[in-house]
Design an enzyme around this catalytic site. Sequence first.
Site, PDB file in Angstrom:
ATOM      1  N   PRO A 159      -8.890  -1.433   8.401  1.00  0.00           N
ATOM      2  CA  PRO A 159      -8.022  -0.126   8.923  1.00  0.00           C
ATOM      3  C   PRO A 159      -6.715  -0.842   8.711  1.00  0.00           C
ATOM      4  O   PRO A 159      -6.397  -1.692   9.249  1.00  0.00           O
ATOM      5  CB  PRO A 159      -8.435   0.196  10.206  1.00  0.00           C
ATOM      6  CG  PRO A 159      -9.528  -0.754  10.547  1.00  0.00           C
ATOM      7  CD  PRO A 159      -9.867  -1.684   9.614  1.00  0.00           C
ATOM      8  N   HIS A 171      -4.369  -1.579  -6.151  1.00  0.00           N
ATOM      9  CA  HIS A 171      -3.744  -0.476  -6.932  1.00  0.00           C
ATOM     10  C   HIS A 171      -4.528   0.694  -7.096  1.00  0.00           C
ATOM     11  O   HIS A 171      -5.477   0.538  -8.007  1.00  0.00           O
ATOM     12  CB  HIS A 171      -2.924  -0.714  -7.831  1.00  0.00           C
ATOM     13  CG  HIS A 171      -1.734  -1.692  -7.694  1.00  0.00           C
ATOM     14  ND1 HIS A 171      -0.919  -2.291  -8.522  1.00  0.00           N
ATOM     15  CD2 HIS A 171      -1.274  -2.069  -6.378  1.00  0.00           C
ATOM     16  CE1 HIS A 171      -0.102  -3.018  -7.924  1.00  0.00           C
ATOM     17  NE2 HIS A 171      -0.163  -2.904  -6.537  1.00  0.00           N
ATOM     18  N   ASP A 225       0.860  -1.159  -0.032  1.00  0.00           N
ATOM     19  CA  ASP A 225       0.106  -0.002  -0.009  1.00  0.00           C
ATOM     20  C   ASP A 225       0.993   1.196   0.012  1.00  0.00           C
ATOM     21  O   ASP A 225       0.416   2.368   0.927  1.00  0.00           O
ATOM     22  CB  ASP A 225      -0.957   0.004   1.369  1.00  0.00           C
ATOM     23  CG  ASP A 225      -1.810  -1.357   1.363  1.00  0.00           C
ATOM     24  OD1 ASP A 225      -2.307  -1.764   0.590  1.00  0.00           O
ATOM     25  OD2 ASP A 225      -1.486  -2.169   2.404  1.00  0.00           O
ATOM     26  N   GLU A 226       2.031   1.209  -0.507  1.00  0.00           N
ATOM     27  CA  GLU A 226       2.988   2.394  -0.561  1.00  0.00           C
ATOM     28  C   GLU A 226       2.374   3.513  -1.791  1.00  0.00           C
ATOM     29  O   GLU A 226       3.044   4.309  -1.545  1.00  0.00           O
ATOM     30  CB  GLU A 226       4.299   1.909  -1.013  1.00  0.00           C
ATOM     31  CG  GLU A 226       5.006   1.062   0.213  1.00  0.00           C
ATOM     32  CD  GLU A 226       4.924  -0.354  -0.241  1.00  0.00           C
ATOM     33  OE1 GLU A 226       3.949  -0.697  -1.171  1.00  0.00           O
ATOM     34  OE2 GLU A 226       5.265  -1.153   0.385  1.00  0.00           O
TER      35      GLU A 226
HETATM   36  P1  IMP Z   1      -2.650 -13.145   1.580  1.00  0.00           P
HETATM   37  O1  IMP Z   1      -1.718 -12.378   0.621  1.00  0.00           O
HETATM   38  O2  IMP Z   1      -4.235 -12.628   1.317  1.00  0.00           O
HETATM   39  O3  IMP Z   1      -2.473 -14.369   1.919  1.00  0.00           O
HETATM   40  O4  IMP Z   1      -2.279 -12.063   3.103  1.00  0.00           O
HETATM   41  C1  IMP Z   1      -1.053 -12.521   3.637  1.00  0.00           C
HETATM   42  C2  IMP Z   1      -0.673 -11.044   4.461  1.00  0.00           C
HETATM   43  O5  IMP Z   1      -0.071 -10.258   3.313  1.00  0.00           O
HETATM   44  C3  IMP Z   1      -1.749 -10.495   5.148  1.00  0.00           C
HETATM   45  O6  IMP Z   1      -1.269  -9.907   6.151  1.00  0.00           O
HETATM   46  C4  IMP Z   1      -2.341  -9.359   4.107  1.00  0.00           C
HETATM   47  O7  IMP Z   1      -2.884  -8.382   4.904  1.00  0.00           O
HETATM   48  C5  IMP Z   1      -0.890  -9.101   3.593  1.00  0.00           C
HETATM   49  N1  IMP Z   1      -1.257  -8.428   2.367  1.00  0.00           N
HETATM   50  C6  IMP Z   1      -1.444  -9.207   0.915  1.00  0.00           C
HETATM   51  N2  IMP Z   1      -1.539  -8.310   0.160  1.00  0.00           N
HETATM   52  C7  IMP Z   1      -1.322  -6.964   0.534  1.00  0.00           C
HETATM   53  C8  IMP Z   1      -1.307  -5.825  -0.058  1.00  0.00           C
HETATM   54  O8  IMP Z   1      -1.374  -5.905  -1.452  1.00  0.00           O
HETATM   55  N3  IMP Z   1      -1.017  -4.835   0.646  1.00  0.00           N
HETATM   56  C9  IMP Z   1      -0.920  -4.852   1.820  1.00  0.00           C
HETATM   57  N4  IMP Z   1      -1.095  -6.109   2.624  1.00  0.00           N
HETATM   58  C10 IMP Z   1      -0.963  -7.039   1.981  1.00  0.00           C
END
Ligand code: IMP
Length: 439
Positions: free
Chosen positions: A315, A47, A19-20
């Site tokens: 959040p 994105h 989320d940068e």
């Molecule tokens: P998953 O990718 O759904 O398996 O989630 C694994 C971890 O990565 C969790 O903590 C998610 O919140 C985090 N995560 C996955 N994709 C993103 C993203 O694009 N932005 C922020 N966190 C992410």
Amino acid sequence: MRPGTGTMNTAITGLQWGDEGKGKIVDLMTSDHDVVVRYNGGANAGHTVVVGEETYALHLMPSGILSPDIQCVIGNGVVIDPTKLLEEIDSLESRGINTNQRLFISDRAHVVLDYHKMLDGALEEFLAGGRSGASIGTTRRGIGPAYADKVLRAPAIRVGDLRYPDVLEERVRIACDLHGEQLASLGWSERPDPEKLIATCRDWGARLGDRIIDTTYFLHDAVKAGKRLLFEGANACLLDVDHGTYPFVTSSNCSALGIPAGTGLPAATVDRVIGIMKAYSTRVGAGPFPTELDNAIGEQIRERGREYGTTTGRPRRCGWLDLVAVRYAAMLCGTTSIACMLLDVLFGLDEVKICTAYRLPDGSTTDRFIPDAHRLSGVEPIYERLPGWDGELDFDGAREQLPDGARRYLDFIEKYLEVPIEVVSVGPERTQTLMASTI
Ligand code: IMP
């Protein structure tokens, strides 16, 4: 830069926990490229791109799709939920954005099916039940189970299989049998329905049609033809399955290290890597976060930065900038320049802090990141304190001077990272951006 061609291939990668603001930079850089390539992750990514009055939230679609002359590739390293992808295609088409002959999908990318999402939920519930701190806080988009099938092989379905009914049918049946058993043992009430899934898969195959190609050859041909590629990383470096805060990571190589495996192009194809960082830190889901602010300043950052997940609406956890983490990520990705995003969110604070080292439980200190959740959760951040800066940000076209305090903040980051900051973003609009020559 390839000798004699003037061609520059660029990677955009997140240097924190996601989320940068990668979408905005990809969008800004797109006009200097011909092909935008996704190489990892799936619909867990979100994105956000703002173009004039229009806001687009993209999950699987490469952000380059918003520029009409750009070709977009979803590479073999991505796990694709076709329902989501087709929704994105339909939504873009209904807003006047043509995706025909512009979007190409690897026949070797893997398919996310309903049972992957069920398993994602079932595993999370299983880990949460009585095992406090064990669940990952995933997006429940089926990402981990789909990559697990890829590695297991027998139950995996690749995008190319969607067009071969015999292969497809056999694999869906294997997967439904196996995952049905797993779901039962995890106490999950839903079960996959193979007949329904086979029909759905055939429909997906027909609808995705000739967008499904061998993208590896497509990309090699593009390189040979002197086209400029832009690699769009999803998720971010500290969530990389090998190099992030394991096990609180996602299931792909989301650092720039994922590019060769996720596209079929050699690593040397990438000429420059732009690392994207926020001026502070955020994290969604569980896992260690040394500089987390569970207080009013954290709340202020969340509200001012609109720090709520694009994919899940959760959040985001907010905290001070952790340069130990960012320097590690920049090193891993071979970052050649930095884009510092959301600097506007820090305006108006009395003081800002930057983490430059960690204190370990035995009292010693280190300025090296610890990519292991258990050990990282035991560190205490050591901060450099800098005076804040005022106040109201009124950028018209984002070409004004930054206040002294903000410049000092950026200088500090640049010196610590030893990588130049070439882009500073102070708002979501394309115009709210300071590029190298103006900062
Ligand atoms: P998953 O990718 O759904 O398996 O989630 C694994 C971890 O990565 C969790 O903590 C998610 O919140 C985090 N995560 C996955 N994709 C993103 C993203 O694009 N932005 C922020 N966190 C992410």
